[in-house]
Enzyme design. Structure first.
Site, PDB file in Angstrom:
ATOM      1  CB  SER A 147       7.435   2.607  -6.428  1.00 33.33           C
ATOM      2  OG  SER A 147       6.230   2.461  -5.766  1.00 33.33           O
ATOM      3  CG  ASP A 153       3.591  10.004  -6.094  1.00 34.22           C
ATOM      4  OD1 ASP A 153       2.574   9.292  -6.115  1.00 34.22           O
ATOM      5  OD2 ASP A 153       4.749   9.541  -6.096  1.00 34.22           O
ATOM      6  CG  HIS A 163       3.988   6.323  -7.704  1.00 32.83           C
ATOM      7  ND1 HIS A 163       4.674   6.901  -6.660  1.00 32.83           N
ATOM      8  CD2 HIS A 163       4.254   4.995  -7.626  1.00 32.83           C
ATOM      9  CE1 HIS A 163       5.312   5.960  -5.971  1.00 32.83           C
ATOM     10  NE2 HIS A 163       5.080   4.798  -6.544  1.00 32.83           N
TER      11      HIS A 163
END
Lengths: 414, 268
Positions: B93, B215, B243
């Site tokens: 991320s 995502d 995610h």
């Protein structure tokens, strides 16, 4: 309640509130998701909340959320579900089908298989509109309170800047170079220095002469500062604009008294005025005082002599009282300074500094002056040393927080 | 720095080091399901970014951590301290970009990079599609404050039974995804308002970009953008959705990682 009454109620509930009705009409929305977030099942309450009639099966959870809620779900809620199997009281905003948004509180549990894999997610959704409104109100109030606090701090800062600016207009940041004379001044406002003080001094030239003014307006604050500015600037204006024959300290003092009297104020002012003329290798001084502590004169070998030139303070209207002033006007004293002679002018913040056993007093001041002046200091730094030393001593006597403003000017003839 | 970032070592210290860096919203428990699957073959290092999990809360400074570079400096300091042999830095991320900054700051310490669900810019801008409007990000910040209490609660030690793991009943249960609420707000701002696009062409390490198939945080187009801007990058699209593939499909995530690292064991 009797036993038969309980049984009756239970039977009625079984009929009216069967498991299906309990699910569909539950007082919260229900939502079942596949592990990838696909909606499998919803109850009627949830559909009512979302303003839709469709059963929503096949859509994804994200389609029922506003974008910011998707971020929370992906970065926090889903990880928590996969790690600990449940989350409670997460605030999420739902996207209703009519375009409105619904603040909600969500509890969720994950069903997991033997290998720890998530097989199903169940969510209970509570309408939190009122709660959210109330929370936002609280947040708003807290922000208002913080803003008010900041505004108060800014105002305090502005006030301090104003005080500093005003103060520096009453006490010059630096004194002029006077040929043949060392001049030093020191000033310390009362307390924390967050109020404009009433003490002031000034040194300025007029056609070949030098004037020295040091005074003290009663009280503090803006009101006192107005009178301080009046006297300081008035003295300058008078000393430079009076006809040369009238340009004496006594005359300036008389005119200053008129000026302060004409000003609508309860304040009064004590002031010492010196006019200095270079006369060969000496200085000729004319000195007047309006209710001010006496001038101290110290020859190079001592001892200190105090010189009075007593006239009433400015602004009391006393010059109109019979017998207060001599017929020739204010009393003016003539002095002569030889090389090494020192003159000290000060305000009562020094001589009346409170000490453990009463006031410091003129005697304590003179003793301190003697000891500082007698210390071996390079000739050019004597004036600075005495001015700073006297003020530092007066501040120290009062535990670092003087009760009154302190000002002091020291002149040493070359 | 090890202590500050609550560093934990797993597996054998002689093996290839993998340094796993979690993103916004969680802490190193993000790697909980992946670590046991990696520990046999790698020296796995997990950590909590300052302000998350068990990191040293007193080291948090809202100015230092208002930029991704602030976090990256911590990573560089840690790598220097750990002195690992040819480590692979894995960022999930937002930490994908944090590791990119770290790589550019200290290329000698970061010979290889893996990015999971990276996004250099979350907000749409001109032709660039990040997936979020500026309003959505503002919304997110207020959504975070709405969850202030639950974040705060997450920081408290939890003593509770876990129905799935009766053996930990009554003990100090493991707390997951802990983040201090104040930190969360600043970190969210740092994360979602950052623009790390300019750093991508400067990454010199071979980089694996792992992109989930669905995502909403980092859409596929964004992963493709990242892979196209990094000079030496390879894009792999996972079957996993969401995610956090390391949680939703740890097997696939680990398999792809392992295959990539063993097939290209020598960094160029």
């Amino acid at each position: 309640m009797s036993k038969s009454r309980v049984l009756e109620a239970f039977t009625a509930a079984l009929l009216d509130d069967d498991p299906r009705a309990l699910y569909d009409q539950a007082p919260c929305g229900y939502l079942t998701l596949a592990p990838d977030g696909t909606v499998v099942k919803t109850n009627t309450t949830l559909r009512t909340m979302l303003r839709c009639t469709d059963d929503l099966a096949g859509t994804t959870l994200h389609e029922l959320l506003v974008p910011s809620a998707r971020v929370l779900v992906e970065t926090h809620v889903m990880p928590m579900l996969r790690l600990q199997g449940a989350v409670n009281e997460v605030a999420l905003e739902l996207q209703c089908l009519d375009g409105t948004r619904l603040p909600a509180l969500v509890n969720a549990t994950a069903e997991r298989d033997g290998g720890g894999r998530t097989t199903l997610v169940r969510m209970a959704v509570f309408d939190a509109t009122e709660r959210r409104r109330y929370e936002q109100e609280l947040v708003g109030r807290a922000e208002e309170a913080r803003a008010a606090q900041r505004a108060a701090e800014d105002a305090q800062q502005r006030l301090r800047t104003l005080v500093d600016t005003l103060q520096s207009s009453l006490v010059p940041r630096s004194l002029p170079d006077v040929p043949g004379l060392s001049v030093a001044g020191a000033y310390r406002p009362a307390g924390d220095g967050d109020q404009v003080g009433g003490d002031f001094f000034d040194v300025f030239p007029t056609d070949g002469e030098w004037w020295v003014v040091l005074g003290d307006v009663s009280g503090k604050g803006v009101d006192a500062a107005v009178v301080t500015a009046l006297v300081r600037n008035g003295a300058r204006a008078l000393a430079t604009s009076l006809p040369v024959r009238d340009r004496t300290p006594a005359h300036v003092l008389t005119q200053l008294d008129v000026l302060v009297d004409s000003h609508e104020t309860e304040r009064f002012c004590t002031v010492a005025l010196l006019r200095m003329r270079r006369d060969g290798d000496r200085w000729a001084l004319s000195y007047v005082s309006a209710g001010h502590p006496p001038l101290l004169l110290r020859p190079p070998a001592g001892p200190v002599r105090s010189v009075e030139a007593q006239n009433p303070p400015l602004g009391l209207g006393l010059r109109h009282e019979p017998g207060v002033l001599a017929d020739g006007g204010p009393e003016q004293v003539e002095l002569e300074l030889c090389s090494g002679d020192m003159v000290v002018l000060h305000t009562d913040g020094i001589s009346e500094a409170p000490t453990a056993d009463g006031l410091w007093g003129d005697r304590g001041l003179v003793e301190t002056l003697e000891s500082i002046a007698a210390a071996s200091v390079p000739a050019g730094e004597v004036a600075d040393g005495v001015a700073d030393g006297l003020v530092a001593h007066a501040v120290q006597l009062q535990g670092g927080r003087p009760r009154d403003d302190i000002a002091c000017l020291v002149l040493v003839a070359d | 720095m090890s202590e500050r970032l609550h560093v934990r070592h797993h597996g054998s210290t002689g093996a290839t080091p993998l340094v796993l860096v979690h993103g916004f919203g969680c802490d190193q428990s993000m790697w909980h399901h992946a670590v046991p699957r990696l520990a046999d073959d790698f020296h796995v290092v997990t950590l909590d970014l300052v302000g998350a999990g068990g990191s040293d809360r007193s080291a948090w400074d809202p100015r230092r951590y208002a930029t991704l570079e602030g976090y990256a400096e911590d990573l560089v300091d840690l790598l220097r301290e750990l002195d690992l042999e040819q480590p692979v830095l894995v960022g999930h991320s937002v930490s994908a970009m944090i590791t990119a900054y770290a790589q550019v700051m200290a290329p000698e310490l970061v010979p290889r990079l893996v990015m999971i669900g990276p996004s250099p810019r979350y907000v749409d801008e001109d032709d660039y599609v990040g997936g979020f409007s500026a309003e959505a990000i503002e919304d997110l910040l207020s959504a975070l404050s709405a969850n202030y209490v639950s974040w705060a609660r997450s920081m408290a030690p939890v003593i509770a039974g876990n129905p799935d793991r009766p053996e930990v009943h009554g003990e100090l249960a493991e707390a997951f995804c802990r983040m201090d609420p104040e930190v969360a707000e600043v970190f969210a701002r740092t994360t979602f308002l950052s623009d790390a696009r300019e750093i991508l062409p400067r990454v010199t390490a071979p980089t694996l970009v792992m992109q989930c198939s669905e995502d909403v945080i980092a859409p596929r187009a964004v992963g493709e953008y990242v892979a196209s801007r990094i000079p030496d990058a390879e894009l792999v699209v996972l079957r996993a959705t969401g995610h956090c593939p390391q949680l939703s499909d740890p097997e696939e995530t680990v398999a792809v990682l392992r295959e990539h690292l063993t097939s290209a064991n020598t960094p160029r």
